[in-house]
Write a protein that holds these residues in place. Sequence first.
Motif, PDB file in Angstrom:
ATOM      1  N   PHE A 111       1.002  -0.722  -0.013  1.00 45.11           N
ATOM      2  CA  PHE A 111      -0.143   0.104   0.231  1.00 45.11           C
ATOM      3  C   PHE A 111       0.949   1.171  -0.091  1.00 45.11           C
ATOM      4  O   PHE A 111       1.481   1.555   1.262  1.00 45.11           O
ATOM      5  CB  PHE A 111      -0.710   0.084   1.053  1.00 45.11           C
ATOM      6  N   VAL A 112       0.566   1.972  -0.879  1.00 47.16           N
ATOM      7  CA  VAL A 112       1.700   2.893  -0.992  1.00 47.16           C
ATOM      8  C   VAL A 112       0.382   4.331  -1.857  1.00 47.16           C
ATOM      9  O   VAL A 112      -0.178   4.582  -3.007  1.00 47.16           O
ATOM     10  CB  VAL A 112       2.748   3.285  -2.623  1.00 47.16           C
ATOM     11  N   GLN A 113       0.791   5.978  -0.946  1.00 47.95           N
ATOM     12  CA  GLN A 113      -0.277   6.906  -1.432  1.00 47.95           C
ATOM     13  C   GLN A 113       0.370   8.070  -1.528  1.00 47.95           C
ATOM     14  O   GLN A 113       1.905   8.025  -0.849  1.00 47.95           O
ATOM     15  CB  GLN A 113      -1.521   6.282  -0.446  1.00 47.95           C
ATOM     16  N   GLU A 114      -0.145   8.939  -2.764  1.00 46.13           N
ATOM     17  CA  GLU A 114       1.112  10.194  -1.983  1.00 46.13           C
ATOM     18  C   GLU A 114      -0.558  10.989  -2.200  1.00 46.13           C
ATOM     19  O   GLU A 114      -0.984  10.493  -2.443  1.00 46.13           O
ATOM     20  CB  GLU A 114       1.739  10.733  -3.350  1.00 46.13           C
ATOM     21  N   LYS A 115       0.064  11.947  -1.601  1.00 48.28           N
ATOM     22  CA  LYS A 115      -0.593  13.766  -1.334  1.00 48.28           C
ATOM     23  C   LYS A 115      -1.091  14.067  -2.865  1.00 48.28           C
ATOM     24  O   LYS A 115       0.607  14.460  -3.815  1.00 48.28           O
ATOM     25  CB  LYS A 115       0.112  14.857  -0.338  1.00 48.28           C
ATOM     26  N   VAL A 116      -1.825  14.874  -3.091  1.00 44.59           N
ATOM     27  CA  VAL A 116      -1.941  15.637  -4.162  1.00 44.59           C
ATOM     28  C   VAL A 116      -1.840  16.820  -4.197  1.00 44.59           C
ATOM     29  O   VAL A 116      -2.895  16.858  -3.400  1.00 44.59           O
ATOM     30  CB  VAL A 116      -3.271  15.437  -4.900  1.00 44.59           C
ATOM     31  N   ASP A 117      -1.001  17.797  -4.242  1.00 44.85           N
ATOM     32  CA  ASP A 117      -0.494  19.431  -3.629  1.00 44.85           C
ATOM     33  C   ASP A 117      -0.991  19.640  -5.319  1.00 44.85           C
ATOM     34  O   ASP A 117      -0.778  21.427  -5.132  1.00 44.85           O
ATOM     35  CB  ASP A 117       0.745  18.947  -3.907  1.00 44.85           C
ATOM     36  N   ARG A 118      -1.797  19.909  -5.715  1.00 40.96           N
ATOM     37  CA  ARG A 118      -2.518  20.379  -7.239  1.00 40.96           C
ATOM     38  C   ARG A 118      -3.032  21.255  -6.574  1.00 40.96           C
ATOM     39  O   ARG A 118      -3.846  21.094  -5.506  1.00 40.96           O
ATOM     40  CB  ARG A 118      -3.193  19.778  -8.282  1.00 40.96           C
ATOM     41  N   PRO A 119      -2.695  22.942  -6.907  1.00 43.55           N
ATOM     42  CA  PRO A 119      -3.674  24.561  -5.729  1.00 43.55           C
ATOM     43  C   PRO A 119      -5.350  24.692  -6.972  1.00 43.55           C
ATOM     44  O   PRO A 119      -5.554  24.148  -7.286  1.00 43.55           O
ATOM     45  CB  PRO A 119      -2.901  25.038  -6.626  1.00 43.55           C
ATOM     46  N   VAL A 120      -5.991  24.478  -5.791  1.00 44.14           N
ATOM     47  CA  VAL A 120      -7.135  24.867  -5.701  1.00 44.14           C
ATOM     48  C   VAL A 120      -7.531  26.131  -5.146  1.00 44.14           C
ATOM     49  O   VAL A 120      -7.213  26.552  -3.899  1.00 44.14           O
ATOM     50  CB  VAL A 120      -8.279  23.679  -5.102  1.00 44.14           C
ATOM     51  N   ASP A 121      -8.284  27.376  -5.924  1.00 43.12           N
ATOM     52  CA  ASP A 121      -8.349  28.367  -5.281  1.00 43.12           C
ATOM     53  C   ASP A 121      -9.700  28.473  -5.016  1.00 43.12           C
ATOM     54  O   ASP A 121     -10.732  27.517  -5.996  1.00 43.12           O
ATOM     55  CB  ASP A 121      -8.943  29.120  -7.647  1.00 43.12           C
ATOM     56  N   TYR A 122     -10.011  28.750  -4.400  1.00 47.85           N
ATOM     57  CA  TYR A 122     -11.356  28.884  -3.099  1.00 47.85           C
ATOM     58  C   TYR A 122     -11.613  30.608  -2.813  1.00 47.85           C
ATOM     59  O   TYR A 122     -10.847  31.121  -2.553  1.00 47.85           O
ATOM     60  CB  TYR A 122     -11.330  28.495  -2.212  1.00 47.85           C
ATOM     61  N   GLU A 123     -12.829  30.393  -2.444  1.00 47.46           N
ATOM     62  CA  GLU A 123     -13.295  31.706  -2.261  1.00 47.46           C
ATOM     63  C   GLU A 123     -13.971  32.154  -1.206  1.00 47.46           C
ATOM     64  O   GLU A 123     -14.329  31.078  -0.001  1.00 47.46           O
ATOM     65  CB  GLU A 123     -14.895  32.077  -3.841  1.00 47.46           C
ATOM     66  N   ARG A 124     -14.418  33.514  -0.809  1.00 47.81           N
ATOM     67  CA  ARG A 124     -14.775  33.630   0.339  1.00 47.81           C
ATOM     68  C   ARG A 124     -15.984  33.161   0.818  1.00 47.81           C
ATOM     69  O   ARG A 124     -17.576  33.319   1.053  1.00 47.81           O
ATOM     70  CB  ARG A 124     -14.823  35.402   0.649  1.00 47.81           C
ATOM     71  N   VAL A 125     -16.391  33.815  -1.152  1.00 49.80           N
ATOM     72  CA  VAL A 125     -18.109  33.778  -0.706  1.00 49.80           C
ATOM     73  C   VAL A 125     -18.089  32.147  -2.117  1.00 49.80           C
ATOM     74  O   VAL A 125     -17.904  32.717  -3.440  1.00 49.80           O
ATOM     75  CB  VAL A 125     -18.833  34.615  -1.443  1.00 49.80           C
ATOM     76  N   LEU A 126     -19.266  31.578  -1.593  1.00 50.38           N
ATOM     77  CA  LEU A 126     -19.440  30.392  -2.527  1.00 50.38           C
ATOM     78  C   LEU A 126     -21.120  30.098  -2.972  1.00 50.38           C
ATOM     79  O   LEU A 126     -22.028  30.674  -1.758  1.00 50.38           O
ATOM     80  CB  LEU A 126     -19.090  29.470  -2.079  1.00 50.38           C
ATOM     81  N   SER A 127     -20.948  29.991  -4.304  1.00 48.45           N
ATOM     82  CA  SER A 127     -21.881  30.579  -5.112  1.00 48.45           C
ATOM     83  C   SER A 127     -22.466  29.793  -6.236  1.00 48.45           C
ATOM     84  O   SER A 127     -21.214  29.734  -6.515  1.00 48.45           O
ATOM     85  CB  SER A 127     -23.084  31.975  -5.005  1.00 48.45           C
ATOM     86  N   GLY A 128     -23.708  29.353  -6.760  1.00 44.54           N
ATOM     87  CA  GLY A 128     -23.921  28.603  -7.804  1.00 44.54           C
ATOM     88  C   GLY A 128     -24.795  28.629  -8.289  1.00 44.54           C
ATOM     89  O   GLY A 128     -26.655  29.108  -7.508  1.00 44.54           O
ATOM     90  N   ALA A 129     -25.177  28.425  -9.437  1.00 46.59           N
ATOM     91  CA  ALA A 129     -26.658  27.729  -9.792  1.00 46.59           C
ATOM     92  C   ALA A 129     -27.459  27.009  -9.060  1.00 46.59           C
ATOM     93  O   ALA A 129     -27.162  25.674  -9.064  1.00 46.59           O
ATOM     94  CB  ALA A 129     -26.572  26.537 -11.142  1.00 46.59           C
ATOM     95  N   GLY A 130     -28.361  28.299  -8.205  1.00 49.43           N
ATOM     96  CA  GLY A 130     -29.619  27.191  -7.435  1.00 49.43           C
ATOM     97  C   GLY A 130     -29.444  27.322  -6.384  1.00 49.43           C
ATOM     98  O   GLY A 130     -29.798  26.174  -5.153  1.00 49.43           O
ATOM     99  N   MET A 131     -27.470  27.575  -6.066  1.00 48.14           N
ATOM    100  CA  MET A 131     -26.913  26.987  -4.570  1.00 48.14           C
ATOM    101  C   MET A 131     -27.236  28.817  -3.755  1.00 48.14           C
ATOM    102  O   MET A 131     -27.200  29.982  -4.170  1.00 48.14           O
ATOM    103  CB  MET A 131     -25.476  27.094  -5.094  1.00 48.14           C
ATOM    104  N   PRO A 132     -27.611  28.593  -2.352  1.00 45.99           N
ATOM    105  CA  PRO A 132     -27.569  30.004  -1.702  1.00 45.99           C
ATOM    106  C   PRO A 132     -26.140  30.013  -1.543  1.00 45.99           C
ATOM    107  O   PRO A 132     -25.018  29.619  -2.008  1.00 45.99           O
ATOM    108  CB  PRO A 132     -28.534  29.517  -0.414  1.00 45.99           C
ATOM    109  N   LEU A 133     -25.926  31.422  -1.050  1.00 47.05           N
ATOM    110  CA  LEU A 133     -25.061  32.047  -0.430  1.00 47.05           C
ATOM    111  C   LEU A 133     -24.278  31.396   0.881  1.00 47.05           C
ATOM    112  O   LEU A 133     -24.939  31.539   1.620  1.00 47.05           O
ATOM    113  CB  LEU A 133     -24.638  33.936  -0.759  1.00 47.05           C
ATOM    114  N   TYR A 134     -22.840  31.038   0.317  1.00 46.10           N
ATOM    115  CA  TYR A 134     -22.457  30.694   1.327  1.00 46.10           C
ATOM    116  C   TYR A 134     -20.761  31.383   1.418  1.00 46.10           C
ATOM    117  O   TYR A 134     -20.115  31.849   1.119  1.00 46.10           O
ATOM    118  CB  TYR A 134     -21.901  29.102   0.822  1.00 46.10           C
TER     119      TYR A 134
END
Length: 156
Positions: free
Chosen positions: A75-98
Amino acid sequence: MWHSHSLAVPKGQCQIEDLVCAHWGEEHLKDLDDRSDRHDCRAWSQRNLRTEVKKWPQVLIVHLKRWHIVSLEPFVQEKVDRPVDYERVLSGAGMPLYHLRGIVVHDGEAGSGHYTSVVRAPDNFWYECDDSRPPRRIPVEEALCQQGAMVFFYER
């Protein structure tokens, strides 16, 4: 009420809002044995899987799957270090503001390392929390660029 979702980190640059929105919707299912259930019909079925939210939670927890299994024996695993941008406010189609309230960050390799958190306190300032020192206030720009961010807490 809260709910959590575990999302795989895709290759290339991405935003957490896109990952969350892509989690819901409709996708076509393909299967070699996907025949119609009707006895008088020999056509292939056109099946779709639809995932939708009936009621949005007060707290939405988004977990990024940052571990990749390389092999099972051994069993061998590695960490996925790819960057992910994240926002202070999350919203989308049909989704309330978070609004982003907290982040869990992992520093280190798969199978070892150290966890810290970045939280937005009731005074509306961001703090880095690490069990090796007292909480320290950080600028919002620093809070929003945590490289090993893997769990996000959003509140309506």
